[in-house]
Design an enzyme around this catalytic site. Structure first.
Site, mmCIF file in Angstrom:
data_model
loop_
_atom_site.group_PDB
_atom_site.id
_atom_site.type_symbol
_atom_site.label_atom_id
_atom_site.label_comp_id
_atom_site.label_asym_id
_atom_site.label_seq_id
_atom_site.Cartn_x
_atom_site.Cartn_y
_atom_site.Cartn_z
ATOM 1 N N ARG A 80 -5.529 8.596 -5.230
ATOM 2 C CA ARG A 80 -5.165 7.187 -5.284
ATOM 3 C C ARG A 80 -3.654 7.018 -5.207
ATOM 4 O O ARG A 80 -2.889 7.932 -5.515
ATOM 5 C CB ARG A 80 -5.715 6.530 -6.539
ATOM 6 N N GLY A 85 -2.570 13.425 -0.227
ATOM 7 C CA GLY A 85 -1.837 13.037 -1.413
ATOM 8 C C GLY A 85 -1.668 11.538 -1.565
ATOM 9 O O GLY A 85 -1.898 10.753 -0.642
ATOM 10 N N HIS A 86 -1.195 11.145 -2.747
ATOM 11 C CA HIS A 86 -1.058 9.742 -3.102
ATOM 12 C C HIS A 86 -0.128 8.991 -2.151
ATOM 13 O O HIS A 86 0.887 9.504 -1.718
ATOM 14 C CB HIS A 86 -0.556 9.595 -4.535
ATOM 15 N N ASN A 87 -0.537 7.785 -1.818
ATOM 16 C CA ASN A 87 0.219 6.860 -0.976
ATOM 17 C C ASN A 87 0.412 7.315 0.464
ATOM 18 O O ASN A 87 1.216 6.732 1.198
ATOM 19 C CB ASN A 87 1.579 6.520 -1.596
ATOM 20 N N THR A 125 2.899 10.315 0.187
ATOM 21 C CA THR A 125 3.659 9.375 1.018
ATOM 22 C C THR A 125 3.944 9.934 2.414
ATOM 23 O O THR A 125 5.041 9.796 2.953
ATOM 24 C CB THR A 125 4.978 8.961 0.322
#
Length: 332
Positions: A221, A242-244, A262
């Site tokens: 998330r 991974g996140h974002n 990211t």
């Protein structure tokens, strides 16, 4: 057992039949393993040499095939043998596991959850508060879908998958066994007093339509907003996102590859197996990252990179050729 004549198969493929056979086709198989009752495929001219020793009675081939099928054997010439192969496999696909009842009595479904028409939910599933599941979705046994998650129409979720709270899954998706959507991102910061401080992730995961996610793949998330997967993306087994991170439309990620936090992928990006992409990196539309590569900086649209660290594919091949010569010369 399913079986088809040569003509029945071609009715689906709409190709050109060359030759004839009296054999009924009972299964597809690779060239070297096929028997007389089976159909195979020649998707590239380099495989033509294996036809003479194959026992297959029919092969789906590209139009530029340079050999003849032979006695009691036939080719079906098509524009793209690989695409045609998918249609043949569809013909022989066996039924998926059956549901004796639409909603199994051992499934736990919160009374605030909303189920569309024709939804099927297997044994041992947990459907949390305010979950919405669209029409004709199929949830196989032992799936967990937590609070306020939305599942689109005709999406299929296989056993063992876990979808954390507030995630959004589009329509016509396939989530394979034991994938995890919306777990916490891997975020920690050193602190003199507390050691490693966990960074709370309050975002979610948003997955578009027609996405396929392989077994044991994890999509974390977002820290603040959403990790997003665009329409039509195909993600293999054992992939980490991974996140974002944000994937555009129709991207492909092969097994054991990973995106750090990211990362941004444009449309149509292809990531080879075991490739790894550094955080805060952007990869442009239709770029290709070769298997095992390590991307540490942005990649331009349409570019192919190889190696660790990844560089332009032409440069990587030159480097490898030089190293090979150095090793050879040093051994003299």
């Amino acid at each position: 057992m399913k079986s088809f004549s040569l003509q029945e198969i071609n009715n689906v493929l709409q190709g050109e039949i060359v030759g004839t056979t009296t054999h009924t086709i009972t299964a597809p198989e690779q060239l070297d393993l096929a028997v007389e009752s089976e159909i195979s495929f020649i998707g590239h001219k380099k495989y033509e040499k294996f036809w003479s020793t194959s026992k297959a009675s029919v092969a789906v081939v590209n139009q530029d095939i340079s050999i003849e099928p032979g006695d009691n054997r036939a080719f079906i010439k098509v524009t793209n043998a690989d695409i045609a192969m998918s249609l043949v496999l569809d013909l022989f696909e066996q039924p998926h596991p059956a549901f004796s009842v639409s909603i199994h009595p051992t499934a736990t479904i919160d009374p605030t959850a909303t189920l569309g028409n024709g939804v099927r939910i297997g044994a041992g599933c947990y459907i949390g508060p305010k979950v919405t599941i669209g029409d004709h979705a199929t949830i196989y046994p032992n799936v967990t879908i937590l609070d306020e998650t939305t599942i689109g129409n005709s999406t299929v979720i296989w056993s063992g998958a876990v979808i954390r709270e507030r995630c959004i899954i589009g329509s016509n998706c396939i989530l394979h066994p034991n994938c995890t959507i919306g777990a916490d991102g891997f975020g920690f910061r050193p602190c003199p007093e507390r050691g490693l401080v966990k960074i709370t992730h309050i975002g979610n995961v948003v997955i578009g339509n027609g996405v396929e996610i392989g077994a044991n793949t994890c999509i974390d998330r977002g820290k603040f907003s959403s990790t997003s997967i665009g329409d039509g993306c195909k993600i293999d087994n054992l992939v980490q996102i991974g996140h974002n991170s944000k994937m555009g439309k129709f991207c492909i990620m092969a097994g054991n590859s990973g995106l750090a936090g990211t990362v941004t992928l444009g449309n149509g990006v292809m990531i080879g197996g075991s490739a790894s992409i550094k955080d805060h990196t952007t990869i442009g539309d239709r770029a290709i990252v070769g298997a095992g590569s390590g991307v540490t900086g942005d990649v331009e649209a349409g570019k192919t990179v190889l190696g660790y660290p990844a560089v332009d594919a032409r440069d990587a091949l030159k480097q490898w050729a030089i190293l090979k010569r150095l090793v050879r010369d040093s051994s003299k």
